[in-house]
Design a protein around this motif. Structure first.
Motif, PDB file in Angstrom:
ATOM      1  N   UNK A 296      52.785  60.324  63.045  1.00 14.82           N
ATOM      2  CA  UNK A 296      53.787  59.317  62.686  1.00 14.82           C
ATOM      3  C   UNK A 296      55.149  59.671  63.293  1.00 14.82           C
ATOM      4  N   UNK A 297      55.082  60.108  64.541  1.00 18.38           N
ATOM      5  CA  UNK A 297      56.304  60.418  65.274  1.00 18.38           C
ATOM      6  C   UNK A 297      56.752  59.250  66.116  1.00 18.38           C
ATOM      7  N   UNK A 298      57.736  59.485  66.960  1.00 18.27           N
ATOM      8  CA  UNK A 298      58.316  58.443  67.808  1.00 18.27           C
ATOM      9  C   UNK A 298      57.466  58.327  69.077  1.00 18.27           C
ATOM     10  N   UNK A 299      56.454  57.469  69.028  1.00 18.18           N
ATOM     11  CA  UNK A 299      55.510  57.344  70.139  1.00 18.18           C
ATOM     12  C   UNK A 299      56.167  56.847  71.439  1.00 18.18           C
ATOM     13  N   UNK A 300      57.025  55.802  71.401  1.00 17.98           N
ATOM     14  CA  UNK A 300      57.666  55.373  72.656  1.00 17.98           C
ATOM     15  C   UNK A 300      58.439  56.499  73.343  1.00 17.98           C
TER      16      UNK A 300
ATOM     17  N   UNK B 256      70.537  66.525  66.613  1.00 18.40           N
ATOM     18  CA  UNK B 256      70.817  65.441  65.680  1.00 18.40           C
ATOM     19  C   UNK B 256      69.791  64.333  65.622  1.00 18.40           C
ATOM     20  N   UNK B 257      68.572  64.591  66.063  1.00 18.78           N
ATOM     21  CA  UNK B 257      67.540  63.549  66.048  1.00 18.78           C
ATOM     22  C   UNK B 257      66.892  63.448  64.668  1.00 18.78           C
ATOM     23  N   UNK B 258      66.338  62.267  64.360  1.00 16.34           N
ATOM     24  CA  UNK B 258      65.627  62.101  63.097  1.00 16.34           C
ATOM     25  C   UNK B 258      64.258  62.774  63.179  1.00 16.34           C
ATOM     26  N   UNK B 259      63.545  62.808  62.053  1.00 14.54           N
ATOM     27  CA  UNK B 259      62.280  63.544  61.970  1.00 14.54           C
ATOM     28  C   UNK B 259      61.231  62.997  62.928  1.00 14.54           C
ATOM     29  N   UNK B 260      61.155  61.674  63.081  1.00 14.41           N
ATOM     30  CA  UNK B 260      60.164  61.075  63.975  1.00 14.41           C
ATOM     31  C   UNK B 260      60.352  61.551  65.413  1.00 14.41           C
ATOM     32  N   UNK B 261      61.598  61.632  65.850  1.00 15.11           N
ATOM     33  CA  UNK B 261      61.877  62.112  67.208  1.00 15.11           C
ATOM     34  C   UNK B 261      61.601  63.604  67.329  1.00 15.11           C
ATOM     35  N   UNK B 262      61.912  64.366  66.287  1.00 11.13           N
ATOM     36  CA  UNK B 262      61.639  65.807  66.298  1.00 11.13           C
ATOM     37  C   UNK B 262      60.147  66.074  66.457  1.00 11.13           C
ATOM     38  N   UNK B 263      59.339  65.280  65.760  1.00 11.59           N
ATOM     39  CA  UNK B 263      57.887  65.403  65.887  1.00 11.59           C
ATOM     40  C   UNK B 263      57.460  65.146  67.334  1.00 11.59           C
ATOM     41  N   UNK B 264      58.005  64.079  67.920  1.00 12.96           N
ATOM     42  CA  UNK B 264      57.644  63.712  69.292  1.00 12.96           C
ATOM     43  C   UNK B 264      58.013  64.829  70.267  1.00 12.96           C
ATOM     44  N   UNK B 265      59.211  65.378  70.123  1.00 12.42           N
ATOM     45  CA  UNK B 265      59.647  66.447  71.022  1.00 12.42           C
ATOM     46  C   UNK B 265      58.802  67.697  70.852  1.00 12.42           C
ATOM     47  N   UNK B 266      58.465  68.019  69.616  1.00 14.68           N
ATOM     48  CA  UNK B 266      57.636  69.197  69.353  1.00 14.68           C
ATOM     49  C   UNK B 266      56.296  69.098  70.075  1.00 14.68           C
ATOM     50  N   UNK B 267      55.611  67.986  69.885  1.00 10.55           N
ATOM     51  CA  UNK B 267      54.282  67.814  70.468  1.00 10.55           C
ATOM     52  C   UNK B 267      54.356  67.620  71.978  1.00 10.55           C
TER      53      UNK B 267
ATOM     54  N   UNK C 124      52.800  64.613  57.011  1.00 12.61           N
ATOM     55  CA  UNK C 124      53.243  64.694  55.617  1.00 12.61           C
ATOM     56  C   UNK C 124      54.762  64.698  55.485  1.00 12.61           C
ATOM     57  N   UNK C 125      55.464  64.903  56.606  1.00  9.11           N
ATOM     58  CA  UNK C 125      56.918  64.948  56.562  1.00  9.11           C
ATOM     59  C   UNK C 125      57.494  63.556  56.376  1.00  9.11           C
ATOM     60  N   UNK C 126      58.513  63.445  55.550  1.00  3.04           N
ATOM     61  CA  UNK C 126      59.172  62.161  55.314  1.00  3.04           C
ATOM     62  C   UNK C 126      60.150  61.853  56.437  1.00  3.04           C
ATOM     63  N   UNK C 127      60.076  60.633  56.939  1.00  2.00           N
ATOM     64  CA  UNK C 127      60.978  60.208  58.018  1.00  2.00           C
ATOM     65  C   UNK C 127      62.202  59.516  57.431  1.00  2.00           C
ATOM     66  N   UNK C 128      62.965  60.247  56.649  1.00  2.00           N
ATOM     67  CA  UNK C 128      64.140  59.643  56.010  1.00  2.00           C
ATOM     68  C   UNK C 128      65.171  59.249  57.060  1.00  2.00           C
ATOM     69  N   UNK C 129      65.680  58.051  56.912  1.00  2.00           N
ATOM     70  CA  UNK C 129      66.756  57.580  57.793  1.00  2.00           C
ATOM     71  C   UNK C 129      66.267  57.088  59.146  1.00  2.00           C
ATOM     72  N   UNK C 130      64.950  56.942  59.293  1.00  2.00           N
ATOM     73  CA  UNK C 130      64.442  56.463  60.579  1.00  2.00           C
ATOM     74  C   UNK C 130      63.329  55.470  60.346  1.00  2.00           C
TER      75      UNK C 130
END
Length: 318
Positions: free
Chosen positions: A122-126, A248-259, A305-311
């Motif tokens: 549930x990360x930032x796929x685009x 300063x990225x939101x959780x969805x973007x952090x997930x995308x960058x990590x993977x 399982x991480x909450x994407x608060x603010x995104x």
């Protein structure tokens, strides 16, 4: 066609298992799999051709919509993994041929598997798709330059020859795929459903060939290389996530960058290693290919399982 799609989906979901099985068989009976060794580059070209068939203009739209996020992701891709590879080679005092193999996989662009894992997380796929595509386009110039920078003290590196290899086995097949898609348009959509199966079979053949050719050397240093690969991949996933956090990225973007940063186009690493170095240099990429398809789903399950608060919920694979 529905049957082909279901088989393709099944192979995609069980990809890591099949790679492990055939890598084990190649290790036990190397002579049965050495036949595939001369075809590593063409097999990777087939995979890249398939990527060309699936690429869309929207895959690069994020470059213009969110240039800073894309720039950070691409820069992270080409700095974190190469530097980690170089440091691990120094810390573990790896032999030259193995060291260049570790550095090589670290300097490769992101792989398409990261896009699937980002979707599952549930990360930032685009963002993930755009960084993968952009890093692949930049690879002919950036990857050889980075390999020369970090590996030339261990072994002779010819960046010009590597540039042409990447053009031939990555860029030209992708362009050909784009041309075929433009000509046949909707007619090609049915064939695209079989691409995951074709990619899985091609990667299995590539990994099996590398294991078969390098079986004796793997028996000597396989555990050491495996430990380095696990650390390389794990630290890449971790630092990729924190790169997003500190910028300063939101959780969805952090997930995308990590993977995106933690998962490499290890097939390209195998092809370059076998074409330009001792075949044993391909072993780190082959092990990485297996391992990141195990660690990727684990990381995706944790991130999910991480909450994407603010995104916004970024779970659309298109």
């Amino acid at each position: 066609m529905a049957f082909i799609a279901s088989v393709s989906q099944f192979l995609g979901k069980t990809f890591a298992l099949w790679v492990l099985v055939f890598a084990g068989l190649a290790y036990i009976s190397p002579d049965s799999f050495k036949f595939f060794a001369p075809y590593i580059s063409p097999l990777l070209g087939i995979i890249m051709f398939g990527i060309g068939l699936t690429l869309k203009a929207s895959d690069f739209s994020e470059v213009f919509r969110r240039p800073m996020a894309v720039a950070i992701g691409t820069l992270g891709q080409f700095t974190i993994m190469p530097i980690l590879a170089w440091l691990l080679c120094l810390v573990f005092n790896l032999p030259p041929d193995i060291a260049v193999g570790v550095i090589l996989v670290g300097c490769c662009p992101g792989g398409t598997a990261s896009n699937v894992m980002t979707y599952l997380a549930r990360g930032d796929v685009p963002l993930s798709v755009t960084v993968s595509s952009l890093s692949t386009i930049l690879a002919p110039i950036v990857t050889p330059a980075l390999i020369y920078l970090f590996a030339h003290s261990w072994i002779n590196v010819n960046p010009v020859a590597m540039f042409w290899s990447i053009i031939q086995i990555v860029i030209l097949p992708i362009i050909l795929g784009l041309i075929v898609k433009a000509i046949f348009k909707s007619k090609i959509d049915a064939a695209v459903t079989a691409l995951p199966a074709i990619s899985v079979i091609a990667i299995i053949m590539i990994v099996s060939a590398v294991v078969a050719v390098s079986q004796k050397k793997i028996a000597e240093i396989g555990l050491l290389v495996f430990a380095v690969v696990v650390l390389h991949n794990g630290l890449g996933l971790l630092l990729g996530f924190f790169l997003g956090k500190i910028t300063g990225m939101d959780v969805a973007k952090c997930k995308a960058l990590s993977l995106e940063i933690g998962m490499q186009n290890s097939g390209l690493g195998v092809a370059l290693a076998t074409a330009h170095f001792n075949p044993i240099a391909a072993v780190p990429s082959a092990i990485f290919s297996v391992w990141h398809n195990i660690s990727g789903p684990i990381a995706a399950a944790i991130y999910r399982r991480m909450q994407d608060k603010g995104s916004a919920d970024q779970n659309d694979p298109t």
